[in-house]
Design a protein around this motif. Sequence first.
Motif, short mmCIF file in Angstrom:
data_model
loop_
_atom_site.label_atom_id
_atom_site.label_comp_id
_atom_site.label_asym_id
_atom_site.label_seq_id
_atom_site.Cartn_x
_atom_site.Cartn_y
_atom_site.Cartn_z
N HIS A 1 0.84 -1.21 0.00
CA HIS A 1 0.00 0.00 0.00
C HIS A 1 0.87 1.26 0.00
O HIS A 1 0.51 2.27 -0.60
N GLY A 2 2.04 1.16 0.65
CA GLY A 2 2.98 2.28 0.61
C GLY A 2 3.50 2.51 -0.79
O GLY A 2 3.61 3.65 -1.26
N LEU A 3 3.80 1.41 -1.48
CA LEU A 3 4.28 1.55 -2.86
C LEU A 3 3.19 2.15 -3.74
O LEU A 3 3.45 2.98 -4.62
N TYR A 4 1.94 1.74 -3.49
CA TYR A 4 0.82 2.27 -4.27
C TYR A 4 0.65 3.77 -4.01
O TYR A 4 0.49 4.56 -4.94
N GLN A 5 0.74 4.16 -2.73
CA GLN A 5 0.63 5.60 -2.41
C GLN A 5 1.77 6.39 -3.08
O GLN A 5 1.56 7.50 -3.59
N GLN A 6 2.95 5.79 -3.05
CA GLN A 6 4.11 6.44 -3.70
C GLN A 6 3.85 6.63 -5.19
O GLN A 6 4.18 7.65 -5.78
N MET A 7 3.22 5.61 -5.79
CA MET A 7 2.90 5.69 -7.22
C MET A 7 1.87 6.79 -7.47
O MET A 7 2.00 7.57 -8.43
N LEU A 8 0.85 6.87 -6.62
CA LEU A 8 -0.17 7.90 -6.80
C LEU A 8 0.45 9.29 -6.69
O LEU A 8 0.10 10.20 -7.46
N ALA A 9 1.37 9.46 -5.74
CA ALA A 9 2.03 10.76 -5.59
C ALA A 9 2.82 11.11 -6.85
O ALA A 9 2.79 12.25 -7.33
N SER A 10 3.49 10.11 -7.41
CA SER A 10 4.26 10.34 -8.63
C SER A 10 3.34 10.70 -9.79
O SER A 10 3.62 11.61 -10.57
N LEU A 11 2.22 9.97 -9.90
CA LEU A 11 1.27 10.26 -10.98
C LEU A 11 0.71 11.67 -10.82
O LEU A 11 0.61 12.43 -11.78
N ALA A 12 0.32 12.01 -9.59
CA ALA A 12 -0.26 13.34 -9.35
C ALA A 12 0.73 14.43 -9.71
O ALA A 12 0.36 15.45 -10.29
N ALA A 13 2.00 14.20 -9.39
CA ALA A 13 3.02 15.21 -9.70
C ALA A 13 3.24 15.36 -11.20
O ALA A 13 3.78 16.36 -11.65
N SER A 14 2.83 14.34 -11.95
CA SER A 14 2.99 14.46 -13.41
C SER A 14 1.68 14.86 -14.08
O SER A 14 1.54 14.74 -15.29
#
Lengths: 78, 586
Positions: free
Chosen positions: B260-273
């Motif tokens: 779930h941490g990896l998923y949150q990290q991915m969402l943050a990366s997507l949002a930043a792009s």
Amino acid sequence: MLPIEPRLLTCFQMVFPNLSEAQILAASTDTVPAWDSMATVKLFSLVEEEFGVAPDFEYLDEMTSFTRFAERLREQIG
Amino acid sequence: MKLVEALQLGGKPLDPDQPTKTLALVCGFTPLHLETFLLAYARSGSSGRNLKISSGLYGDLLGNVDRASAAGPDFAAVVLEWADLDPRLGLRSSGGWLPETLPSIADAVRDALRKIEQSLARLAEKAPVVLSPPTLPLPPVAHTAGWQASGFVLSLEALLAGFLERAATLANVHIVSRQRLEEVSPAASRLDPRMELGAGFPYSAAHADALAKLLWTVLDPPAPKKGLITDLDNTFWSGILGEAGVTGVTWSQEDHTQIHGLYQQMLASLAASGVLVGVASKNDAALVQEALGRTDLLTPLHSIFPVEAHWGAKSESVARILEAWNIGADSVVFLDDSALELAEVQARFPAITALQFPSSNRPDELWRLLWHLRDLFGRPQILEEDRLRAGSLRAATHFSMTSTTGASPAFIASVEPEITLDFSKTTDLRRAFELVNKTNQFNLNGRRLTESDWTNKLEDPDGFLLTVSYQDKFGPLGRIAVALGRKSAGVCFIDAWVLSCRAFSRLIEHQILRHLFLITGARDIIFDYTPTARNSPLQEFFSSVFGAEWKASEAVPDGLRLPRNRFEEICPELPHRIKETAIASH
């Protein structure tokens, strides 16, 4: 298992789409201007895909007609 | 794809009523099956349906790059192999692998890469280029056994890495991922020595198929998704918020809930792009608000908008989020751990991409999911507008978002709007090109432009490009509109006109037309208008301009003419502060 000729005919139709069935059965490098060495290589690959046997490149120069392809295939797969 | 299928697909006749596009396949070997597969994949999609492929001369990669530049194709695929850099690294040369010759091979590789880089830059000025780094294994030239990397091979890899890093910075050059190629075409089964020696074509049919598919995907990628709606419990975090409480839900390695941490990290990366991230959760709203306020979240709260937390149907939440974002379900991914919720949302929104979050004991599935998300949302570069998107949408809730009209001039004036009009053709135009090609709703004709179409229009001495930026007291929206056209004999012809849906209801479209009349001095503007299934906001605007008798559904073969005096009659008071940069000499 289907006989060799109809399946080989399908391979030839892919490479020479403008030839009729009768023209393909009689086709040779002398009668089909589009039949160059690259066409032969394409036929080799299609034959390998269709029959699961890889024609030997040492026969490249001999594979000059539909009939010769059929004969060579019969030798390889019986 | 089998070769026989590829020949069938590629053998379909071209449509004489459609423009033919050309792809230069640039390689140093006989292209044979690679060309066959590439044509088949191109013809399978919409952009390449009427594509022709040209290839060059055997053994002359550099010359082929230059010939492709001269021909000016619509697309180019440059397929590099080690033998193109020095023939001694291929099977058809007998130049020697003596230890003392290795430095000269390294020198030749360095020199060839330098020349290719220069030619590549010229080619990329003419067309989008996909570059494939060498895919075939090196022959056993060095003294080490196969299980040990030699200094010589590592030096070649270093030269190649430097070349690729520089090539990747060239505008218009896109490089095939070696990691992805390894997944779809394992290195050990790529080379076909029999074909290479017999026909000068080094690839196995399976490798030619896999590489061709990747080449075309890089050249003509699917449109990236724009938004992701995520569930919370057992998706965004591990645990049920209503049972575990705000401090009981977890997403860390320490708690064995790292997926779930990896998923949150991915969402943050997507949002930043620039990807919109929203939440749809069946939960208590106050509890969700408190949990999303935790400071150890890996997806910051400010990058999530909107949050729909209640006990109603998930599809209701999704509907409200789509409305807030003002985008279609086909541009959105919905992620939930519950197959039932996924099915409920998919039933109401068949076009949405619904993905199931894996259970906690399947990190292997999470790994695949993360890559799948990157593929769905990936974009070649991140622009400033991408970073502004979520914030501007939040601010846009003050405006009506479904229509181009609605807000009164007095209200618009109260938000202190400022419009920047830029007629420059030389500044960074990637955002303008992207806007023209991805905007659907306020789009004059829905026509997509290739990079060569775009370049040709910009090079037209009578042509102009207007790029419009907007900001108000809620913050900047960035570049939100583009008009592309030309002026001739007192008439301004508009070939492409788009306005981002984020900028509706601000009278920006009126301001654009007013300035086009003003700057070009034209008596009339003629729009190359075509109704499409999705450009109803544009149609609605034209109805307000041309009056009730105008029929939006009819194409106008000679163009839609707007006289200046008619525009002045209908144009409301425009409250924007205007900044102009790089005014064209019209």
